[in-house]
Enzyme design. Structure first.
Site: not given
Length: 432
Positions: A403, A407
């Site tokens: 992450h 995104d």
């Protein structure tokens, strides 16, 4: 007069500093040729044969099977010169694992007084064990099986193997250990003493050292879990058209195209559109490093544990070339002959866990990569196709990603593009 030369465990490359002796391929008194493999060792990367750079007579070996040696430690000594039974006296200069100046010749044994030459060669069935004399060691499928028995105090001479001609398999040893536990018998290790195992009413627990390939995998997965904030998204896709396209390709003649090669081609096309996922994170510089090449790793389960062979420059290969490279690396993984260079440097991993008969998974990212595509089994399922309910070939796709590099929008876009290519292979034509 013969000169005695010492051959040390060579620099194995790839940052490796030690190796475990799995099996000696020569004995003291054997005559060896230049670049003949003399010992099989297991590193944190692979199981490899080490060739000797000298030709002559083996005068000493250092280290028993199961011993770990650091790089630079003596392996053996070789007497070279006129008295070395005609052996070559010049060293090859080659001390790197997995490379030689010529193909290794057949092993030559010294016949001692009173002995006769062996009438049969080693087994030709691809196993690591050997067919030995009645008064010698019992034949087993691999040295790792022999070591497992030795560490748990099992006498192989008392066992009957279930393999061809009584060959003892790993399953035979594991069955014997379970039977001993069920009968309340405790096997005393005959190897190096280990810490006592916790006991219970069921008996003594089996303690398996985490070293070699399994140890390296354990360290890498633990590091991935500690350092990478991963997330997973998934989607079901109708793979009917992809399967039809593959069947049409293979019906047109030429080399057969594998399904994993088509999935790899889809991966490289998707990474060209979403390069964020073909990257690594440099936390010291606090930078995301996007890579301009795709070295595609793929998960392969072997007897020695999980390995990830690497297809170099996968983005520059077509389906035929990918199929051939996947086949070569898979066979090398099965036989334990992958080199350290073939197990490192991947930038993205394809994990086809459908071969285990499961639909989905949330795998651990192969550190230091940023993402892994998972592919489940392809099975007939009810599916709405062109407004009507039909039976279609459905697959679940998952993307586990770091992450920090992107995104959910980027990850979802990548996975949706992969799914679109699976459902409509013609989409790939836009990137060919």
């Amino acid at each position: 007069m013969a000169q005695v030369l010492e051959f040390k465990l060579p620099d194995l490359g790839e940052g490796l500093t030690e190796a475990e002796i799995v099996r000696w391929l020569v004995e003291v008194g054997d005559v060896v040729a230049v670049d003949q493999p003399v010992v099989e060792v297991e590193t944190a990367k692979a199981l490899v044969d080490v060739p000797c750079p000298y030709g002559g007579v083996i005068t000493a070996r250092f280290g028993e099977e199961g011993t770990e040696l650091p790089v630079g430690a003596p392996l053996l000594t070789v007497a070279v010169g006129p008295t070395a039974s005609g052996a070559e006296t010049e060293g090859s200069g080659n001390v790197l694992v997995g490379y030689g100046t010529s193909e290794a010749p057949a092993r030559r044994r010294r016949v001692r007084p009173g002995q006769t030459a062996p009438s049969a060669p080693r087994e030709a069935n691809g196993s690591s064990g050997t067919r030995e004399t009645a008064d010698g060691p019992v034949p087993v499928i691999s040295p790792l099986v022999r070591r497992l028995a030795r560490q748990n105090g099992l006498d192989l001479k008392e066992m009957t193997g279930s393999g061809p001609d009584g060959l003892i398999l790993r399953a035979d040893v594991e069955y014997a250990l379970r039977a001993a536990e069920a009968q309340g018998r405790t096997a005393e290790p005959t190897a190096t003493p280990q810490a006592p195992a916790p006991t219970s009413a069921a008996g003594t627990a089996l303690r398996i050292p985490l070293k070699g390939i399994r140890g390296a995998v354990a360290d890498k997965l633990s590091r991935s879990r500690r350092e990478i904030p991963d997330a997973t998204c998934w989607v079901d896709a109708d793979a009917t058209e992809l399967m039809r396209a593959r069947a049409a390709m293979n019906a047109s003649g030429g080399p057969k195209i594998s399904l994993v090669a088509l999935l790899a081609r889809i991966c490289t096309a998707a990474l060209a559109r979403f390069p964020e996922l073909n990257s690594t994170v440099d936390m010291e510089a606090r930078e995301v490093v996007q890579l301009d090449h795709v070295h595609l790793g793929f998960a392969a389960q072997t007897e020695r544990g999980l390995v990830v062979p690497v297809v170099r420059d996968a983005h520059a290969r077509d389906a035929e070339a990918l199929t051939a490279e996947f086949a070569r690396l898979t066979e090398a993984a099965r036989t334990g002959s992958l080199t350290p260079g073939e197990l490192t440097g991947s930038t993205f991993t394809l994990n086809n866990y459908g071969v285990f008969g499961v639909d989905g998974s949330t795998p651990i990212i192969n550190h230091p990569e940023a993402a892994m595509l998972g592919v489940g089994r392809i099975v007939p399922k009810p599916w709405v196709h062109e407004g009507e309910l039909a039976v279609r070939q459905v697959v679940q796709l998952s993307l586990t990603f770091d992450h920090r590099v992107c995104d959910g929008g980027t990850a979802g876009g990548f996975l949706r593009y992969v799914a679109d290519c699976v459902e409509q292979p013609a989409v790939l034509l836009r990137t060919l």
